[in-house]
Design a protein around this motif. Structure first.
Motif, PDB file in Angstrom:
ATOM      1  N   PRO A 158      12.916  63.022  46.818  1.00 45.00           N
ATOM      2  CA  PRO A 158      11.572  63.611  46.844  1.00 45.00           C
ATOM      3  C   PRO A 158      11.421  64.764  45.869  1.00 45.00           C
ATOM      4  O   PRO A 158      12.382  65.460  45.544  1.00 45.00           O
ATOM      5  N   VAL A 159      10.206  64.952  45.412  1.00 48.97           N
ATOM      6  CA  VAL A 159       9.903  66.067  44.514  1.00 48.97           C
ATOM      7  C   VAL A 159       9.873  67.387  45.294  1.00 48.97           C
ATOM      8  O   VAL A 159      10.390  68.406  44.839  1.00 48.97           O
ATOM      9  N   LEU A 215       6.184  62.201  46.633  1.00 48.47           N
ATOM     10  CA  LEU A 215       6.257  63.662  46.623  1.00 48.47           C
ATOM     11  C   LEU A 215       7.244  64.173  47.667  1.00 48.47           C
ATOM     12  O   LEU A 215       7.915  65.183  47.467  1.00 48.47           O
ATOM     13  N   GLY A 216       7.322  63.458  48.819  1.00 50.26           N
ATOM     14  CA  GLY A 216       8.298  63.864  49.816  1.00 50.26           C
ATOM     15  C   GLY A 216       7.835  63.871  51.253  1.00 50.26           C
ATOM     16  O   GLY A 216       8.589  64.300  52.134  1.00 50.26           O
ATOM     17  N   LEU A 252       3.754  65.692  57.068  1.00 47.71           N
ATOM     18  CA  LEU A 252       2.783  64.611  56.869  1.00 47.71           C
ATOM     19  C   LEU A 252       2.033  64.739  55.553  1.00 47.71           C
ATOM     20  O   LEU A 252       1.750  65.842  55.074  1.00 47.71           O
ATOM     21  N   GLY A 253       1.659  63.566  55.026  1.00 42.15           N
ATOM     22  CA  GLY A 253       0.698  63.510  53.946  1.00 42.15           C
ATOM     23  C   GLY A 253      -0.636  63.081  54.528  1.00 42.15           C
ATOM     24  O   GLY A 253      -0.701  62.137  55.326  1.00 42.15           O
ATOM     25  N   ARG A 300       1.265  56.209  48.420  1.00 40.00           N
ATOM     26  CA  ARG A 300       2.547  56.090  47.718  1.00 40.00           C
ATOM     27  C   ARG A 300       2.864  57.349  46.925  1.00 40.00           C
ATOM     28  O   ARG A 300       4.030  57.778  46.841  1.00 40.00           O
ATOM     29  N   GLU A 301       1.849  57.946  46.342  1.00 36.12           N
ATOM     30  CA  GLU A 301       2.064  59.190  45.609  1.00 36.12           C
ATOM     31  C   GLU A 301       2.537  60.299  46.548  1.00 36.12           C
ATOM     32  O   GLU A 301       3.419  61.093  46.187  1.00 36.12           O
ATOM     33  N   LEU A 302       1.974  60.353  47.734  1.00 37.28           N
ATOM     34  CA  LEU A 302       2.401  61.359  48.708  1.00 37.28           C
ATOM     35  C   LEU A 302       3.832  61.102  49.172  1.00 37.28           C
ATOM     36  O   LEU A 302       4.622  62.036  49.351  1.00 37.28           O
TER      37      LEU A 302
END
Length: 242
Positions: free
Chosen positions: A10-11, A78-79, A17-18, A73-75
């Motif tokens: 993860p970044v 991110l992690g 949560l996202g 997916r982007e979230l």
């Protein structure tokens, strides 16, 4: 060779949560999902551009599934450890998002309905308060595992609540007392019309700031997206204060 999302480092670390947010401009009060002061743990928000209340509620999210999957997916990259959304009507995407993502997904407060009803005394039912009863179809209920005969009460079409949270009446400071009174009135109407209701479930993510007033007025427990997320986060990170 591409790396599966679940295997990527993860970044950002220690996220919970996202939150996939609708594309809105209305004011959000403390106590609701889109106000940062509501949460004591780090949540990551991402707006799904073009996901207006009109498209999500009135048009059943037409054409929005792929944008929601891509944003989620982007979230995840991110992690974040789980995904939720800022609109209960997105229960329609529960199965598709769950199948597309490598983390747990809870799209809607409606997912709590079977659990809440199972806890109630014999002869009592959960009742749903929704932003728009006409738009909340049996498809939405089925997607969340909700019995199609569940009592439902919506906010009136001419209410300040509907105007504000549909983005049709932008106001930097909508009257909280009017919004609360409308919520209480709708809840009392639900209980009067369906006296078997033993708990109230708020579909709309803008409703939690008024939950205490609804509970006081009806004498019933109230569940909403905040209760869902608290449960969700405690499962994702056991032992974390929340």
């Amino acid at each position: 060779m591409s790396i599966a999302p679940s295997l990527r480092r993860p970044v950002v670390h220690d996220l919970t949560l996202g939150v996939l947010m609708l594309d809105t401009r209305f004011s959000r009060f403390p106590g609701e999902i889109g106000n940062g002061k509501t949460w004591p743990v780090p949540l990551q928000f991402k707006v799904v551009r073009g996901a207006t209340p009109e498209r999500v509620v009135d048009r059943a999210g037409e054409g929005l599934l792929e944008p929601f999957i891509e944003a989620a997916r982007e979230l995840v990259d991110l992690g974040v450890r789980g995904i939720t959304t800022s609109c209960g009507f997105l229960a329609l995407f529960q199965r598709e998002l769950s199948e597309a993502l490598p983390v747990p997904v809870a799209t809607s407060a409606l997912l709590q309905a079977p659990l809440v009803e199972a806890m109630l005394p014999r002869g009592r039912r959960v009742g749903i308060l929704t932003f728009n009863a006409d738009a909340l179809t049996t498809r939405h209920l089925a997607a969340a595992g909700v019995d199609s005969s569940t009592p439902v009460e919506g906010m009136p079409a001419d209410s300040l609540f509907r105007r504000v949270f549909s983005d049709s009446e932008l106001d930097d400071a909508p009257d909280f007392t009017v919004l609360q009174a409308e919520m209480v009135r709708a809840a009392c109407l639900l209980v009067k019309r369906c006296p078997e209701v033993g708990a109230i479930l708020c579909e709309c993510t803008n409703m939690p700031p008024f939950a205490a007033a609804v509970s006081t007025a009806t004498g019933l427990p109230v569940f909403d997206v905040v209760t869902l997320i608290r449960w969700f986060v405690l499962g994702l990170q056991p032992g974390r204060p929340f």
